[in-house]
Design an enzyme around this catalytic site. Structure first.
Site, PDB file in Angstrom:
ATOM      1  N   ARG A 219       5.276  -8.255  -4.911  1.00  0.00           N
ATOM      2  CA  ARG A 219       4.121  -7.378  -5.157  1.00  0.00           C
ATOM      3  C   ARG A 219       4.421  -5.812  -5.230  1.00  0.00           C
ATOM      4  NH1 ARG A 219      -1.356  -7.939  -1.536  1.00  0.00           N
ATOM      5  NH2 ARG A 219       0.023  -6.794  -0.122  1.00  0.00           N
TER       6      ARG A 219
ATOM      7  N   GLU B 157     -13.949  -6.492  -2.886  1.00  0.00           N
ATOM      8  CA  GLU B 157     -13.086  -6.661  -1.840  1.00  0.00           C
ATOM      9  C   GLU B 157     -13.496  -5.700  -0.650  1.00  0.00           C
ATOM     10  OE1 GLU B 157      -8.907  -5.874  -2.139  1.00  0.00           O
ATOM     11  OE2 GLU B 157      -9.596  -4.065  -3.620  1.00  0.00           O
TER      12      GLU B 157
ATOM     13  N   LYS C   9      -0.628  -1.675  -5.167  1.00  0.00           N
ATOM     14  CA  LYS C   9      -0.894  -1.044  -3.688  1.00  0.00           C
ATOM     15  C   LYS C   9      -0.153   0.366  -3.494  1.00  0.00           C
ATOM     16  CE  LYS C   9      -0.684  -3.029   0.706  1.00  0.00           C
ATOM     17  NZ  LYS C   9      -2.272  -2.603   1.256  1.00  0.00           N
TER      18      LYS C   9
HETATM   19  N1  PMP Z   1      -7.292  -5.595  -0.274  1.00  0.00           N
HETATM   20  C1  PMP Z   1      -6.903  -4.160   0.123  1.00  0.00           C
HETATM   21  C2  PMP Z   1      -7.372  -3.180  -0.438  1.00  0.00           C
HETATM   22  C3  PMP Z   1      -5.795  -4.041   1.063  1.00  0.00           C
HETATM   23  O1  PMP Z   1      -5.472  -2.809   1.160  1.00  0.00           O
HETATM   24  C4  PMP Z   1      -5.219  -5.247   1.755  1.00  0.00           C
HETATM   25  C5  PMP Z   1      -4.086  -5.073   2.728  1.00  0.00           C
HETATM   26  N2  PMP Z   1      -3.067  -4.828   2.288  1.00  0.00           N
HETATM   27  C6  PMP Z   1      -5.571  -6.434   1.088  1.00  0.00           C
HETATM   28  C7  PMP Z   1      -6.988  -6.476   0.321  1.00  0.00           C
HETATM   29  C8  PMP Z   1      -5.335  -7.946   1.686  1.00  0.00           C
HETATM   30  O2  PMP Z   1      -3.796  -7.973   1.235  1.00  0.00           O
HETATM   31  P1  PMP Z   1      -2.831  -8.746   2.222  1.00  0.00           P
HETATM   32  O3  PMP Z   1      -3.307 -10.181   2.466  1.00  0.00           O
HETATM   33  O4  PMP Z   1      -1.657  -8.772   0.880  1.00  0.00           O
HETATM   34  O5  PMP Z   1      -2.475  -8.073   3.037  1.00  0.00           O
END
Ligand code: PMP
Length: 283
Positions: A50, A182, A149
């Site tokens: 990612r 989210e 990200k």
């Molecule tokens: N959404 C956002 C905006 C985030 O910052 C994160 C955490 N990194 C997640 C969802 C969850 O992603 P992950 O399970 O890969 O940590």
């Protein structure tokens, strides 16, 4: 704790990068948050993939190959002699001038930080979280895709401020069409009539690594999982609700915008998923 910068290790006080780095000047860069449990890095390949995809999407060339990045992440953990850790990997655009042009920047900086994780308080995993919907909408996918990200987290920070001002540690963000996207740093799920539902990635979300693991676990346990469109109404009438994220793991939600989720207690399927997740992570 030693910090990795471009292959060298520095003490925390000496781990510094230039104020001309576009990561600082413009939030121009990408990052990952990863966990190590009992000496094993959880879903390292998924996180690193990612990271490289985020970099590619913003036209940023990571100066080391993916396999080297994995090696260096493992090596940093060894240097710090940590079995349980939160790992932050950052790639900045590098040093440039005060103009926006990223092509004037030098070599991207690769930084790996290890730290101890600060989870939500343990009792919240038993009792569950209260969350609210906030007015700040998730970035428009066509402008700055939430799938990247990036180091520019202001969208999420503004939503977080609204959540905190309302007395909540986490907040629900809708997309520009008013559909549930989210939370500020977590993905959201509900359970309705025995089915596990979560916003599809087309809703404009970061496709969480934990989200994908939980989808896999739920399917393995025999639940039907749908990546779909959810409205606030769907949340209000859900039987269960929970959040997923690298830092949060899987955490129950018991109240949304002042309305108890079902009887206001963490749901049965949520608790099962938490247990399975912890087993899988090696806890
Ligand atoms: N959404 C956002 C905006 C985030 O910052 C994160 C955490 N990194 C997640 C969802 C969850 O992603 P992950 O399970 O890969 O940590």
């Amino acid at each position: 704790m030693k910090i990795y910068i471009n292959g060298d290790y520095f003490e925390k006080e000496d781990a510094k990068i230039s104020v001309y780095d576009h990561g600082l000047l413009y939030g121009d860069g990408v990052f990952e948050g990863i966990r190590a449990y009992n000496g094993k890095i959880f879903k390292l390949r998924e996180h690193v993939e990612r990271l490289y995809e985020s970099a590619k999407a913003i036209h940023l060339r990571v100066p080391i190959p993916l396999e080297q990045m994995e090696k260096d992440i493992r090596a940093t953990l060894k240097v710090n002699q940590l079995a349980n850790a939160y790992i932050r990997v950052i790639i900045t655009r590098g040093v440039g001038n005060l103009g926006l042009n990223p092509f004037t920047c030098g070599t991207p900086q690769v930084i790996i930080i290890n730290d101890l994780i600060s989870l939500y308080p343990e009792d919240l995993y038993e009792k569950g979280l209260e969350i609210v919907t906030v007015a700040t909408r998730r970035n428009l996918s066509e402008s700055l895709s939430p799938r990247v990200k990036s180091l520019n987290y202001l969208n999420n920070i503004l939503a977080k401020i609204e959540g905190l001002n309302a007395g909540c540690e986490e907040a629900i963000m809708l997309n520009s069409y008013g559909m549930v996207a989210e939370c500020t740093g977590d993905n959201i799920f509900i359970v309705k009539n025995g089915e596990v539902l979560t916003p599809a990635s087309s809703m404009g979300i970061l496709e969480g690594v934990t989200r994908n693991v939980v989808i896999e676990i739920a399917r393995r346990l025999g639940y039907k999982v749908k990546e779909t469109t959810l409205t606030r109404h769907d949340l209000f009438v859900a039987d269960e609700c929970f959040l997923t994220g690298t830092a949060a793991e899987v955490i129950p939600v018991i109240k949304i915008d002042g309305r108890p989720v079902s009887d206001g207690k963490p749901g049965k399927i949520t608790r099962k998923l938490i247990k399975e997740f912890r087993t899988l992570a090696g806890l």
